[in-house]
Scaffold this motif. Structure first.
Motif, short mmCIF file in Angstrom:
data_model
loop_
_atom_site.label_atom_id
_atom_site.label_comp_id
_atom_site.label_asym_id
_atom_site.label_seq_id
_atom_site.Cartn_x
_atom_site.Cartn_y
_atom_site.Cartn_z
N TYR A 92 -6.13 15.43 -5.65
CA TYR A 92 -5.73 14.81 -6.66
C TYR A 92 -6.74 14.38 -7.71
O TYR A 92 -6.51 13.14 -8.24
CB TYR A 92 -4.43 13.72 -6.54
CG TYR A 92 -3.75 14.17 -5.37
CD1 TYR A 92 -2.62 14.99 -5.56
CD2 TYR A 92 -3.90 13.87 -3.71
CE1 TYR A 92 -1.60 15.51 -4.74
CE2 TYR A 92 -2.91 14.34 -3.03
CZ TYR A 92 -1.90 15.14 -3.40
OH TYR A 92 -0.98 15.57 -2.38
N CYS A 103 -5.46 8.28 -0.81
CA CYS A 103 -4.62 9.16 -0.08
C CYS A 103 -5.14 9.83 0.98
O CYS A 103 -6.47 10.80 0.57
CB CYS A 103 -3.83 10.19 -0.98
SG CYS A 103 -2.57 11.12 -0.39
N TRP A 104 -4.78 10.02 2.32
CA TRP A 104 -5.29 10.83 3.29
C TRP A 104 -5.29 12.33 2.82
O TRP A 104 -4.03 12.80 2.38
CB TRP A 104 -4.36 10.48 4.52
CG TRP A 104 -4.82 11.16 5.77
CD1 TRP A 104 -5.07 12.48 6.23
CD2 TRP A 104 -5.51 10.62 7.12
NE1 TRP A 104 -5.53 12.71 7.52
CE2 TRP A 104 -5.75 11.60 7.93
CE3 TRP A 104 -5.54 9.24 7.43
CZ2 TRP A 104 -6.21 11.15 9.27
CZ3 TRP A 104 -5.94 8.78 8.60
CH2 TRP A 104 -6.41 9.87 9.44
N ILE A 105 -5.98 13.16 3.19
CA ILE A 105 -6.25 14.33 2.55
C ILE A 105 -6.34 15.26 4.16
O ILE A 105 -7.50 15.26 4.58
CB ILE A 105 -7.31 14.85 1.89
CG1 ILE A 105 -6.81 14.04 0.57
CG2 ILE A 105 -7.22 16.49 1.38
CD1 ILE A 105 -5.67 14.18 -0.15
N HIS A 106 -5.32 16.08 4.53
CA HIS A 106 -5.78 16.46 5.66
C HIS A 106 -6.02 17.70 5.96
O HIS A 106 -6.92 18.28 6.80
CB HIS A 106 -4.01 16.57 6.35
CG HIS A 106 -4.10 16.60 7.83
ND1 HIS A 106 -4.53 15.40 8.63
CD2 HIS A 106 -3.62 17.27 9.08
CE1 HIS A 106 -4.58 15.59 10.00
NE2 HIS A 106 -4.17 16.83 10.11
N ARG A 131 -1.63 9.33 -5.80
CA ARG A 131 -1.90 10.68 -6.13
C ARG A 131 -2.20 11.05 -7.59
O ARG A 131 -2.08 12.05 -8.34
CB ARG A 131 -0.84 11.67 -5.96
CG ARG A 131 -0.41 11.49 -4.20
CD ARG A 131 0.48 12.38 -3.63
NE ARG A 131 0.61 12.66 -2.31
CZ ARG A 131 1.36 11.68 -1.58
NH1 ARG A 131 1.97 10.69 -1.90
NH2 ARG A 131 1.45 11.82 -0.32
N ARG A 141 0.93 -1.35 -0.05
CA ARG A 141 -0.08 -0.15 0.22
C ARG A 141 0.89 1.26 -0.01
O ARG A 141 1.73 1.51 0.76
CB ARG A 141 -0.75 0.10 1.24
CG ARG A 141 -1.89 1.43 1.44
CD ARG A 141 -1.93 1.89 2.83
NE ARG A 141 -0.62 1.99 3.29
CZ ARG A 141 -0.07 3.32 3.10
NH1 ARG A 141 -0.51 4.13 2.44
NH2 ARG A 141 1.10 3.44 3.79
N ARG A 142 0.41 2.21 -0.66
CA ARG A 142 1.27 3.55 -1.04
C ARG A 142 0.18 4.60 -1.18
O ARG A 142 -0.90 4.16 -1.55
CB ARG A 142 2.31 3.63 -2.18
CG ARG A 142 3.32 2.59 -2.01
CD ARG A 142 4.72 3.29 -1.38
NE ARG A 142 4.43 3.17 0.09
CZ ARG A 142 4.49 1.95 0.97
NH1 ARG A 142 4.89 0.80 0.23
NH2 ARG A 142 4.34 2.04 2.12
N SER A 143 0.40 5.79 -0.80
CA SER A 143 -0.55 6.96 -1.08
C SER A 143 -0.61 7.07 -2.67
O SER A 143 0.40 7.09 -3.23
CB SER A 143 -0.19 7.99 -0.30
OG SER A 143 -0.07 7.87 1.09
C1 LIG Z 1 -2.40 12.12 9.16
C2 LIG Z 1 -1.86 12.20 8.03
C3 LIG Z 1 -2.01 13.15 6.91
C4 LIG Z 1 -1.61 13.21 5.52
N1 LIG Z 1 -1.86 13.99 4.72
C5 LIG Z 1 -1.84 14.30 3.37
C6 LIG Z 1 -2.12 15.27 2.64
O1 LIG Z 1 -3.03 16.23 3.04
N2 LIG Z 1 -1.79 15.21 1.30
C7 LIG Z 1 -1.15 14.12 0.87
O2 LIG Z 1 -0.80 14.16 -0.32
N3 LIG Z 1 -0.77 13.21 1.32
C8 LIG Z 1 -0.95 13.14 2.94
N4 LIG Z 1 -0.82 12.23 3.65
C9 LIG Z 1 0.13 10.92 3.16
C10 LIG Z 1 1.42 10.77 3.67
O3 LIG Z 1 2.34 11.77 2.76
C11 LIG Z 1 1.98 9.54 3.46
O4 LIG Z 1 1.25 8.52 3.89
C12 LIG Z 1 3.46 9.36 3.42
O5 LIG Z 1 4.29 10.06 3.01
C13 LIG Z 1 4.01 7.96 3.52
O6 LIG Z 1 3.83 7.40 2.07
P1 LIG Z 1 2.86 6.25 1.75
O7 LIG Z 1 1.64 6.48 2.41
O8 LIG Z 1 2.84 6.04 0.26
O9 LIG Z 1 3.68 4.81 2.37
C14 LIG Z 1 -0.79 12.04 4.92
C15 LIG Z 1 -0.97 11.02 5.96
C16 LIG Z 1 -1.23 11.01 7.12
C17 LIG Z 1 -1.25 9.81 8.07
#
Ligand SMILES: Cc1cc2nc3c(=O)[nH]c(=O)nc-3n(C[C@H](O)[C@H](O)[C@H](O)COP(=O)(O)O)c2cc1C
Length: 186
Positions: free
Chosen positions: A89, A129-132, A15, A11-13
């Motif tokens: 995204y 992808c988590w969007i904070h 975009r 699993r990766r984020s």
């Molecule tokens: C609490 C939290 C907030 C995050 N906010 C954002 C965000 O606003 N935009 C984004 O592109 N990625 C966001 N991410 C994704 C992280 O950047 C990403 O999980 C991290 O770089 C590790 O990469 P991976 O998920 O591919 O393993 C967030 C992740 C978490 C857990």
């Protein structure tokens, strides 16, 4: 390696998404996975808001970008000012998990539900992808009306939000794992 561990490691984020909406069957499986997360005292204090309406997605994107444009961080402000930039995204589905503020640990429970959904998504070849920014926006004074429009229940606060969609393009490799993060006492 078993399939579950493999899914966790893969699993990766994501975009970059296809325009195609995720199927109802896949969406139901994602939500079901979220609902089966553990929760403090089994309170299951979550509410899942699935946004697929294009007008609402545009509205949320604009509101988040407006908020970020005021950021003291010049890089963030520049990114938000770009007309082409989508905070999600361009994910076709955004899921917001809000937690009941009257329960023991809503933020933790909702984050666990979101991770369950991320792993379920990966197993279905759906990216997420988590969007904070939505989290901050909907907790702010200015976000109150949007919260109502999203029909987030009274006394619930947004705890987690993410974009979901079928993946487009290559998934980037995982970053190196930090060393020295484990202590085992035997
Ligand atoms: C609490 C939290 C907030 C995050 N906010 C954002 C965000 O606003 N935009 C984004 O592109 N990625 C966001 N991410 C994704 C992280 O950047 C990403 O999980 C991290 O770089 C590790 O990469 P991976 O998920 O591919 O393993 C967030 C992740 C978490 C857990």
């Amino acid at each position: 390696m078993n399939e579950t561990i493999n899914t966790i490691l893969k699993r990766r984020s994501t975009r970059s998404y296809k325009r195609q909406q995720i199927s109802e069957g896949d969406l139901n499986q994602l939500i079901e996975a979220g609902k089966y997360a553990p929760s403090a005292a089994n309170e299951q204090p979550w509410h899942f808001t699935v946004v697929q309406n294009k007008d609402m997605l545009n509205k949320l994107n604009r509101a988040c970008k407006d908020a970020i444009a005021k950021s003291p961080n010049p890089q963030m402000a520049k990114m938000a000012a770009s007309p082409d930039f989508s905070i999600f995204y361009n994910a076709p589905t955004v899921i917001i998990i809000s937690g009941d503020t009257k329960t023991i640990a809503p933020q933790i429970d909702c984050a666990l539900a979101m991770e369950n959904m991320f792993l379920a998504a990966e197993s279905l070849n759906i990216g997420a992808c988590w969007i904070h920014a939505i989290f901050n926006l909907l907790l702010s004074e200015g976000g109150k009306q949007l919260k109502d429009e999203l029909q987030i229940p009274k006394d619930f606060n947004v705890c987690a939000a993410a974009g979901f969609g079928y993946k487009a393009g290559e998934t980037p490799a995982a970053a190196e794992r930090k060393q020295g993060t484990v202590t085992i006492l035997k």
